[in-house]
Enzyme design. Structure first.
Site, mmCIF file in Angstrom:
data_model
loop_
_atom_site.group_PDB
_atom_site.id
_atom_site.type_symbol
_atom_site.label_atom_id
_atom_site.label_comp_id
_atom_site.label_asym_id
_atom_site.label_seq_id
_atom_site.Cartn_x
_atom_site.Cartn_y
_atom_site.Cartn_z
ATOM 1 N N HIS A 1 0.819 -1.168 0.153
ATOM 2 C CA HIS A 1 0.019 0.041 0.065
ATOM 3 C C HIS A 1 0.844 1.318 -0.049
ATOM 4 O O HIS A 1 1.365 1.711 -1.101
ATOM 5 C CB HIS A 1 -1.025 -0.013 1.294
ATOM 6 C CG HIS A 1 -2.037 0.820 1.241
ATOM 7 N ND1 HIS A 1 -2.346 1.775 0.197
ATOM 8 C CD2 HIS A 1 -2.832 1.316 2.068
ATOM 9 C CE1 HIS A 1 -3.208 2.711 0.434
ATOM 10 N NE2 HIS A 1 -3.686 2.423 1.649
ATOM 11 N N ASP B 1 3.725 7.262 -7.272
ATOM 12 C CA ASP B 1 4.977 7.009 -6.338
ATOM 13 C C ASP B 1 6.365 6.917 -7.045
ATOM 14 O O ASP B 1 7.283 7.287 -6.145
ATOM 15 C CB ASP B 1 4.744 5.263 -5.815
ATOM 16 C CG ASP B 1 3.423 5.394 -5.397
ATOM 17 O OD1 ASP B 1 3.114 6.424 -4.096
ATOM 18 O OD2 ASP B 1 2.480 4.505 -5.425
ATOM 19 N N HIS C 1 -0.697 0.421 -11.651
ATOM 20 C CA HIS C 1 -1.350 0.896 -10.604
ATOM 21 C C HIS C 1 -2.728 -0.141 -10.493
ATOM 22 O O HIS C 1 -3.047 -0.446 -11.434
ATOM 23 C CB HIS C 1 -2.055 2.313 -10.588
ATOM 24 C CG HIS C 1 -2.512 2.725 -9.225
ATOM 25 N ND1 HIS C 1 -3.802 2.463 -8.758
ATOM 26 C CD2 HIS C 1 -1.805 3.553 -8.336
ATOM 27 C CE1 HIS C 1 -3.937 3.168 -7.633
ATOM 28 N NE2 HIS C 1 -2.699 3.812 -7.375
#
Length: 431
Positions: free
Chosen positions: A266, A365, A307
């Protein structure tokens, strides 16, 4: 015309079951299965991939189209024109603040940035090398022992006070987790600074000299906070709602969300991205690792690409990509070996047919990890900063749930696959 009812039929003697179909403002219709239990059956959906656990007016994601809206506003517009506290206000109140509301909200948050002085002792109970996330979970959870004057979760005024405290104090807790870990003295909040600058001050300043946040870096950090503020019903948000559904106090609920976020599947993705870049080490080794990424028998995976929700470009990634280049230019790091490696990897992923056909685009990210490393933030703090940003969304979701007259304590069902009934046997008769 959209269907308003769905019928489940069975091959055995069970009669068909008719269920209502509900439509939201956007997104897929949902079949209301709440009455299924009365008919002796339940649904089976590991990971809740096809189950709406709640109704919410806060955030909408369309993974196929690459859309992310907060209260109807596209994330691109919010990231371009708002600061983090404006977005937080929007998530919590449903509308963007006017000038007066923004000033009052900012003043309220500034008034809560200090921690109770005895919380210093909680920090000092940890080992110096404790992970900042471990410290944050412990300190946030302990806040319920210090701020117990407004914990009636069904009282809107109490919820607002707790929300303000959490939004204001978690940057202090996050920064102090780093300071404690690094052996430096705690830096107290400086409320003349804005939200992002204040965190940077508490993290990077020391008592020996003045610290002035770089405006380019402060703006980049603000973007990181905005882009991570909320993301619908993900694992940590669902955890906050599930814990909160029992009537648990807000500090326990948010601490549980931080614990969920700590999981590498996560919130640890940006930290894992930097670890991957360090493992690759040099541009000359990229082909080797790309080949490994394409090999189904190899356990190596490219982190920061693709993702779970977005089947198209992550809308946050394009914003963070631009910010990434602004930071690298500001710091003169365009020729840094690690950043050259990251940019070459990005280029290959955007052009290589293997990645393009599978829509494995660089995600938020990938870029946020690079930005935070350039700013001097250590890998161990990446997830802590994610938690700091996501607190705004968690608070909004927790408050919305407690105000919802339909909300009930979470109690998922299960498909039992254990032993059928059997009789107890005395120990001397067991073989």
């Amino acid at each position: 015309m959209k269907p308003t009812k769905a019928t489940i039929t069975f091959d055995n003697t069970l009669k068909p079951i008719e269920l209502p179909v509900l439509s939201g403002t956007a997104g897929n219709d949902v079949i209301d299965i709440r009455a299924l239990g009365k008919h002796g059956v339940f649904t089976y959906d590991p990971g809740f991939m096809s189950t709406a656990s709640c109704g919410s007016q806060i955030t909408f994601i369309d993974g196929e189209k690459g859309l992310l809206y907060h209260r109807g506003y596209p994330i691109e517009q919010l990231a371009e024109h708002c600061d983090f506290l404006e977005v937080s206000y929007l998530l919590m109140h449903g509308e963007l603040p006017n000038a007066t509301e923004k000033n009052e909200f900012t003043k309220t948050i500034s008034g809560h940035t200090m921690l109770h002085d005895q919380l210093n002792n909680i920090f000092r109970g940890f080992r110096r090398d404790a992970h900042p996330m471990a410290v944050m979970i412990g300190v946030v959870g302990s806040m319920s022992a210090f701020y117990f004057d407004a914990m009636d979760v069904y009282n809107p005024q109490h919820r607002a006070i707790s929300a303000h405290r959490l939004l204001a104090k978690i940057p202090t807790i996050a920064a102090w987790s780093y300071k404690y870990n690094s052996g430096q003295p705690f830096m107290y909040p400086k409320n003349s600074l804005n939200y992002a600058e204040n965190f940077m001050h508490m993290m990077f300043a020391t008592p020996c000299e003045e610290y002035t946040p770089n405006p380019v870096l402060a703006k980049a950090f603000e973007k990181i906070l905005i882009l991570h503020a909320d993301h619908e019903q993900n694992a940590s948000t669902s955890t906050v709602r599930l814990v909160g559904s029992s009537g648990a106090n807000p500090f326990a609920s948010i601490a549980a969300g931080i614990a969920s976020l700590w999981g590498p599947a996560h919130g640890g993705a940006n930290e894992a991205t930097l670890q991957m870049l360090e493992e690759i080490g040099d541009v000359s080794r990229i082909d080797e690792f790309i080949k490994r990424a394409k090999d189904k028998t190899d356990t190596f995976r490219l982190m920061g690409f693709g993702h779970r929700v977005y089947r198209n470009m992550d809308p946050r990634a394009a914003i963070m990509r631009k910010t990434c280049h602004e930071v690298l230019n500001e710091l003169g790091l365009q020729d840094d070996p690690m950043f050259k490696l990251a940019m070459e990897l990005e280029k290959i992923a955007l052009e290589d047919e293997y990645f393009v056909s599978r829509k494995l685009y660089p995600n938020v990210d990938f870029y946020s990890g690079i930005v935070m490393r350039a700013m001097g933030i250590p890998n161990s703090m990446f997830t802590a900063i994610f938690a700091l940003a996501r607190t705004a969304g968690w608070i909004a979701q927790w408050s919305e749930m407690n105000a919802d007259p339909e909300h009930k304590i979470g109690r998922p069902r299960q498909l039992y696959t254990g032993e059928a009934r059997r009789e107890f046997m005395p120990i001397e008769r067991r073989t």
